[in-house]
Design an enzyme around this catalytic site. Structure first.
Site, PDB file in Angstrom:
ATOM      1  N   GLY A  22      -3.602   4.703   2.127  1.00 40.43           N
ATOM      2  CA  GLY A  22      -2.033   4.671   2.433  1.00 40.43           C
ATOM      3  C   GLY A  22      -1.443   4.892   1.220  1.00 40.43           C
ATOM      4  O   GLY A  22      -1.616   5.376   1.200  1.00 40.43           O
ATOM      5  N   ALA A  23      -0.124   4.493   1.136  1.00 43.02           N
ATOM      6  CA  ALA A  23      -0.112   5.045  -0.071  1.00 43.02           C
ATOM      7  C   ALA A  23       0.439   4.824  -1.032  1.00 43.02           C
ATOM      8  O   ALA A  23      -0.095   4.986  -1.557  1.00 43.02           O
ATOM      9  CB  ALA A  23       2.419   4.393   0.245  1.00 43.02           C
ATOM     10  N   PHE A  24      -0.761   3.443  -1.599  1.00 43.18           N
ATOM     11  CA  PHE A  24      -1.203   2.926  -2.272  1.00 43.18           C
ATOM     12  C   PHE A  24      -2.087   3.260  -3.269  1.00 43.18           C
ATOM     13  O   PHE A  24      -3.111   2.891  -3.854  1.00 43.18           O
ATOM     14  CB  PHE A  24      -0.824   1.526  -3.017  1.00 43.18           C
ATOM     15  CG  PHE A  24       0.795   1.120  -2.254  1.00 43.18           C
ATOM     16  CD1 PHE A  24       1.257   1.342  -3.956  1.00 43.18           C
ATOM     17  CD2 PHE A  24       1.531   0.631  -1.136  1.00 43.18           C
ATOM     18  CE1 PHE A  24       2.759   0.729  -3.786  1.00 43.18           C
ATOM     19  CE2 PHE A  24       2.461   0.841  -1.305  1.00 43.18           C
ATOM     20  CZ  PHE A  24       2.716   0.816  -2.578  1.00 43.18           C
ATOM     21  N   VAL A  27      -8.609   2.205   2.512  1.00 43.02           N
ATOM     22  CA  VAL A  27      -9.138   0.739   2.690  1.00 43.02           C
ATOM     23  C   VAL A  27     -10.337   1.091   2.899  1.00 43.02           C
ATOM     24  O   VAL A  27     -10.490   2.453   3.644  1.00 43.02           O
ATOM     25  CB  VAL A  27      -8.233   0.445   3.882  1.00 43.02           C
ATOM     26  CG1 VAL A  27      -8.561  -1.096   3.935  1.00 43.02           C
ATOM     27  CG2 VAL A  27      -7.059   0.114   3.216  1.00 43.02           C
ATOM     28  N   LYS A  42      -9.621  -2.732   0.245  1.00 47.17           N
ATOM     29  CA  LYS A  42      -7.973  -2.339  -0.080  1.00 47.17           C
ATOM     30  C   LYS A  42      -8.024  -1.781  -2.116  1.00 47.17           C
ATOM     31  O   LYS A  42      -7.909  -2.556  -2.362  1.00 47.17           O
ATOM     32  CB  LYS A  42      -6.670  -3.318   0.169  1.00 47.17           C
ATOM     33  CG  LYS A  42      -5.485  -2.006   0.039  1.00 47.17           C
ATOM     34  CD  LYS A  42      -4.449  -2.766   0.704  1.00 47.17           C
ATOM     35  CE  LYS A  42      -3.277  -1.694   0.956  1.00 47.17           C
ATOM     36  NZ  LYS A  42      -2.073  -2.344   1.858  1.00 47.17           N
ATOM     37  N   ASP A 135       7.991  -3.740   5.135  1.00 45.31           N
ATOM     38  CA  ASP A 135       7.399  -2.700   5.240  1.00 45.31           C
ATOM     39  C   ASP A 135       6.552  -3.480   6.786  1.00 45.31           C
ATOM     40  O   ASP A 135       4.755  -2.506   7.253  1.00 45.31           O
ATOM     41  CB  ASP A 135       6.171  -2.085   4.875  1.00 45.31           C
ATOM     42  CG  ASP A 135       6.037  -0.688   4.893  1.00 45.31           C
ATOM     43  OD1 ASP A 135       6.584  -0.058   5.641  1.00 45.31           O
ATOM     44  OD2 ASP A 135       4.890  -0.074   4.398  1.00 45.31           O
TER      45      ASP A 135
END
Length: 941
Positions: A22-24, A27, A42, A135
């Site tokens: 993901g963007a952060f 996972v 995560k 989101d």
């Protein structure tokens, strides 16, 4: 990844392969070594989070651990290292809806209805806890093997009780317009509803709205379009559901709990009964209750009608009750809105009034300043000219209402969860609405302006419109009437000849005359009761009684129908008569036996000698010496021995008494100012000395030989002292600058010339002449050859001859001093036409020469170009102007709009110049190659 220490609680997880990114961060699939359960770990990099935000985020994550719902991914625990944050989440084997749609294609409406009903349940739970997901999209909606929907990816979740959250707050294609616009008041749970509608369109079409446009155009279209495009091949219920999700007003956008009651959601929730065929299942109606009624859903989308159940009476009663409540709520909302609008309107009215007062004050000050400068003020601005001010009572009532409403402080509701305007929960970091009460934080204290001040400004502007359009007219440069706090109401002019016997009585001392006082002088014609009147043509030997009084208020001229005058401090003494007196050409008055005594008494009343500065004006630029139009004269009217150098004479605008001296005939002396004779175009004033001397013989009915001798002696004395032989000039040449009739070139300037200051206006200068020795003929083609000898009853021929001899003697001495020929009518418009040689300069008095250098405006060519040092020019700047073939020094006097006024120094005249004619030359001015020629005051023989 960082190594987790064995002693830590997070060391029980064994990290496996990566299952997503993901963007952060990433996972990973992990195994709990203690329980054997699979979970998702995560990993988030701490570099994307500021140090100030980190504590609040950790606290927020701990709060997320308390969330327990079947449709939300379970948050197990978190762990922090020097570089990463770790979250242990429930592992969902089925994956996301995006992967399933990509693998199996788009979903049908019944399946979507089942899936999104579970999404709405999870959102409703989050919103009740005050959590905004921010989101919502297909990648963050997971599904188990059993078909249970789970909301995941809380990396961008925010807890609405914390001020600041993570920087990433959504994906552009799923973001609500208020989020794209970064509206801080729009940070509410309503943005999740908009994202839910975009996710539903993604499941129907395969892509989110505006996917083909790109990121930035998609954001622009999301903000400016009413709603994203909706497919046509969908049911009406689904279209209605989408329109409800895409309501732009966040206060009217339905909540997740309300959408759960939508027909499109309900019709696919039930399980079909065995008695009913599976092909045609009929949805069961679920009774609505509370805020989640189907009626409330209908208010969010237009054009959709929900079928009412006619068979169910309870449902109808419930619908009516809900409708009544809805109408009452709308009525209350409209009432509050109207009250707020009224409050804002009254406040705007008050601020507009204050603004008008300030503008009116500025306009008034501007107009007064421009009038003092001699400029014509521009018209009033539209806000003062067209709009009318509100009455004081209405303003007072509005102020009272403002104070009352401000004290209540409940016109605007707060932006909390209890706000009556929305059912969505707002973030506490940014309130949705303005503060709860409207209070004026400051009071504008502007100088109060009454209606009278505004009207005064208006009247001032209207009065100035009476001025000429050109700023170079004589009226424009004349001193304004309000310089000395008074102004005459009208200007009349002396139409008769000046051959009068004056009797002046001054009722006030000179010390009592102040700047703000005015002298009102009445001129009266004495009637002649005697019958011994000879038929003399144009012989106006009248006795004039002048009574002078002092007053501090504005007075009008005397009501006498024959002759009148008034005194003005800013413009000398004004003399005038009525037009009706012009027809009386033959007024032959003779004196009584006590003529000499009357004259002596007159002089005694004046304090022996009195000087009065006086001038006359005409309303036109050019003066034509005709019998129907007045002539403009200027100078000092002197009574008594005014030429005595030991006597100090009062200056400009003064009426002062001098020491005792012998009486003499009043003489109007030339004023020493650089004024031009205003277009006296070749008018002849033919004065024969012999005839005029005969005119000055005051004949008595009885034996008045001695009186005649005294009178003529006084005349000779005045003639000798006052430039001698005043009447020797025949013609006035307007182009030869000298305006003095018969002035000797070697004469000394009289006291009246020395103490009379220059006036600001460009008024014509009158020639010097005696009031008794000169008869001003207004007909240029006629000569003053009138035999006006009034014979005495005792035949005083010898006395008359002696008088004439005395006058002729004065004329001879005048001719001996300077043999000056009479002026001719040679009009030469070239300014350099008159020249004189330095060797033949016969002017002895430099002051007299300089004072007579005045020019006519018509003789000086127009200004062709101007050279300045500074652009744009300013008042007081030196410049060079080109008039004809020569360059002359000038100074800027006035600057107004697209033009400005310069004073040409050699000519002492003003010219209006356009800014387009200005040339900037900061280093040097143009230099003329030829030497400027000098002007001659007199023609050489």
């Amino acid at each position: 990844m960082d190594t987790i220490k064995e002693t830590d609680s997070f060391s029980k997880y064994q990290i496996g392969e990566a299952v997503g990114k993901g963007a952060f961060g990433k996972v990973f699939k992990a195994l709990n070594a203690e329980t054997g359960d699979f979970c998702a770990i995560k990993q988030i990099e701490k570099t994307i989070i500021s140090e100030k935000q980190l504590p609040s985020i950790i606290q927020e994550i701990k709060l997320l651990q308390t969330l327990q719902h079947p449709n939300i991914v379970k948050f197990i625990e978190s762990y922090e290292t020097s570089r990463y944050l770790y979250f242990a989440l429930e592992f969902i084997e089925g994956g996301s809806l995006a992967k399933i749609a990509k693998r199996y294609g788009c979903f049908q409406e019944p399946l979507l209805s089942r899936y999104f009903s579970q999404v709405l349940k999870g959102l409703a739970y989050l919103h009740e806890k005050g959590v905004i997901h921010r989101d919502i999209k297909s990648d963050n909606i997971l599904i188990t093997k059993e078909g249970v929907i789970k909301l995941a990816d809380f990396g961008s979740c925010t807890y609405s009780a914390i001020d600041r959250k993570l920087t990433v707050v959504g994906t552009p294609f799923w973001m609500a317009p208020e989020v794209i616009q970064m509206d801080m008041n729009a940070r509410s749970t309503a943005c999740d509803i908009w994202s839910l509608g975009c996710t539903l369109l993604e499941m129907l079409t395969g892509n989110p709205p505006y996917w083909d446009l790109g990121t930035m155009p998609a954001m622009f279209a999301m903000v400016n379009n009413p709603h994203p495009p909706i497919p046509n091949n969908i049911s009406a219920d689904l279209k209605h559901f989408l329109l409800a999700c895409f309501v732009r007003d966040i206060n009217k956008r339905p909540t997740a709990s309300q959408l759960l009651e939508h027909p499109w959601i309900k019709q696919h929730i039930h399980e079909p009964s065995q008695s009913q065929p599976a092909s045609s299942p009929e949805p069961s109606r679920i009774k609505s209750s509370g805020s989640g009624s189907k009626l409330s859903i209908n208010t969010y989308a237009e054009g959709y009608d929900v079928e009412s159940d006619d068979d169910t009476t309870n449902s109808n009663n419930g619908s009516d009750h809900d409708r009544i409540q809805q109408l009452e709520s709308q009525k209350k909302e409209m009432t509050e809105t109207i009250k707020r609008l009224k409050l804002h309107f009254l406040r705007a009215m008050k601020e507009k009034k204050v603004m008008k007062d300030m503008i009116s004050q500025l306009v008034t000050e501007r107009d007064e300043y421009m009038i003092k400068l001699g400029l014509t003020p521009p018209p009033l601005p539209p806000i003062l000219a067209n709009a009318t001010l509100n009455s004081k009572s209405s303003l007072d009532s509005s102020n009272e209402l403002l104070n009352k409403e401000s004290s209540q402080g409940n016109l605007l509701g707060s932006g909390g969860s209890g706000s009556p305007y929305t059912n969505h929960t707002r973030s506490s970091s940014a309130p949705l609405t303005a503060p709860g009460k409207i209070i004026s934080t400051h009071q504008i204290h502007s100088p109060s302006l009454s209606n009278s001040s505004a009207s005064a400004s208006t009247s001032g502007v209207s009065n100035n419109k009476e001025r000429g359009s050109s700023i170079l007219t004589n009226d424009f440069f004349h001193p304004p009437s309000d310089d000395d706090q008074h102004s005459p109401t009208n200007d009349l002019f002396l139409h008769e000849h000046f051959e009068k016997n004056l009797k002046v009585t001054a009722s006030s001392s000179p010390s009592s005359l102040s700047k703000n006082s005015r002298l009102t002088t009445k001129f009266e014609l004495e009637s002649d009761n005697n019958t011994n009147n000879n038929n003399n043509n144009n012989n106006n030997n009248n006795n004039i009684n002048i009574t002078t009084t002092t007053t501090t208020t504005t007075t009008t001229p005397a009501s006498n129908q024959n002759l009148g005058a008034y005194y003005q401090s800013s413009g000398n003494l004004h003399l005038y008569t009525n037009q009706n007196n012009l027809t009386n050409n033959n007024i032959n008055n003779t004196n009584n036996n006590n003529n000499n005594n009357n004259n002596n008494n007159n002089n005694n009343n004046l304090g022996s000698n009195t000087n009065v500065d006086m001038y006359l004006r005409t309303s036109s630029e050019k003066t034509h010496l005709s019998i129907t139009q007045p002539v403009s004269l200027s100078g000092a009217l002197s009574y008594g021995d005014h030429l005595n150098p030991s006597v100090t004479i009062g200056g400009h605008n003064s009426l002062k008494q001098k020491g005792s001296g012998k009486t003499s005939i009043p003489v109007l002396q030339k004023e020493p100012s650089n004024k031009s004779l205003n277009s006296l175009n070749n008018n002849n004033v033919n004065n024969n000395n012999n005839n005029n001397n005969n005119n000055n013989n005051n004949n008595n009915n009885n034996n008045n030989n001695n009186n005649n001798n005294n009178n003529n002696n006084n005349t000779n004395s005045n003639s000798n002292n006052n430039t001698n032989n005043i009447n020797s000039t025949n013609n006035i040449n307007t182009n030869n600058i000298n305006n003095v009739l018969g002035t000797s070139p070697s004469r000394k300037i009289s006291n009246s010339d020395q103490f009379t200051p220059n006036r600001k206006s460009s008024q014509p200068i009158a020639p010097s002449f005696s009031l008794l020795n000169q008869s001003l003929d207004r007909n240029p083609n006629s000569n003053n050859n009138n035999n006006n000898n009034n014979n005495n009853s005792n035949n005083n021929n010898n006395n008359n001859n002696n008088n004439n001899n005395n006058l002729n003697s004065g004329s001879n001495s005048f001719n001996n001093n300077s043999p000056i020929s009479s002026f001719t009518n040679n009009n030469n418009n070239n300014e350099s036409g008159d020249e004189y040689d330095d060797d033949s300069d016969i002017i002895e008095d430099e002051q007299s020469s300089n004072s007579s250098l005045s020019f006519n405006n018509s003789n000086v060519p127009q200004v062709e170009s101007v050279v300045v040092n500074v652009q744009p020019p300013r008042v007081g700047d030196e410049c060079k102007v080109k008039c004809g073939d020569g360059w002359y020094d000038a100074v800027v006097d006035l600057v107004s709009g697209s033009t400005f006024v310069v004073t040409i120094k050699p000519f002492k005249i003003k010219r209006e110049v356009s800014h387009s004619d200005v040339t900037l030359a900061p280093l040097q001015f143009p230099v003329t190659a030829t030497k400027k020629k000098k002007f001659s005051l007199f023609n050489r023989k």
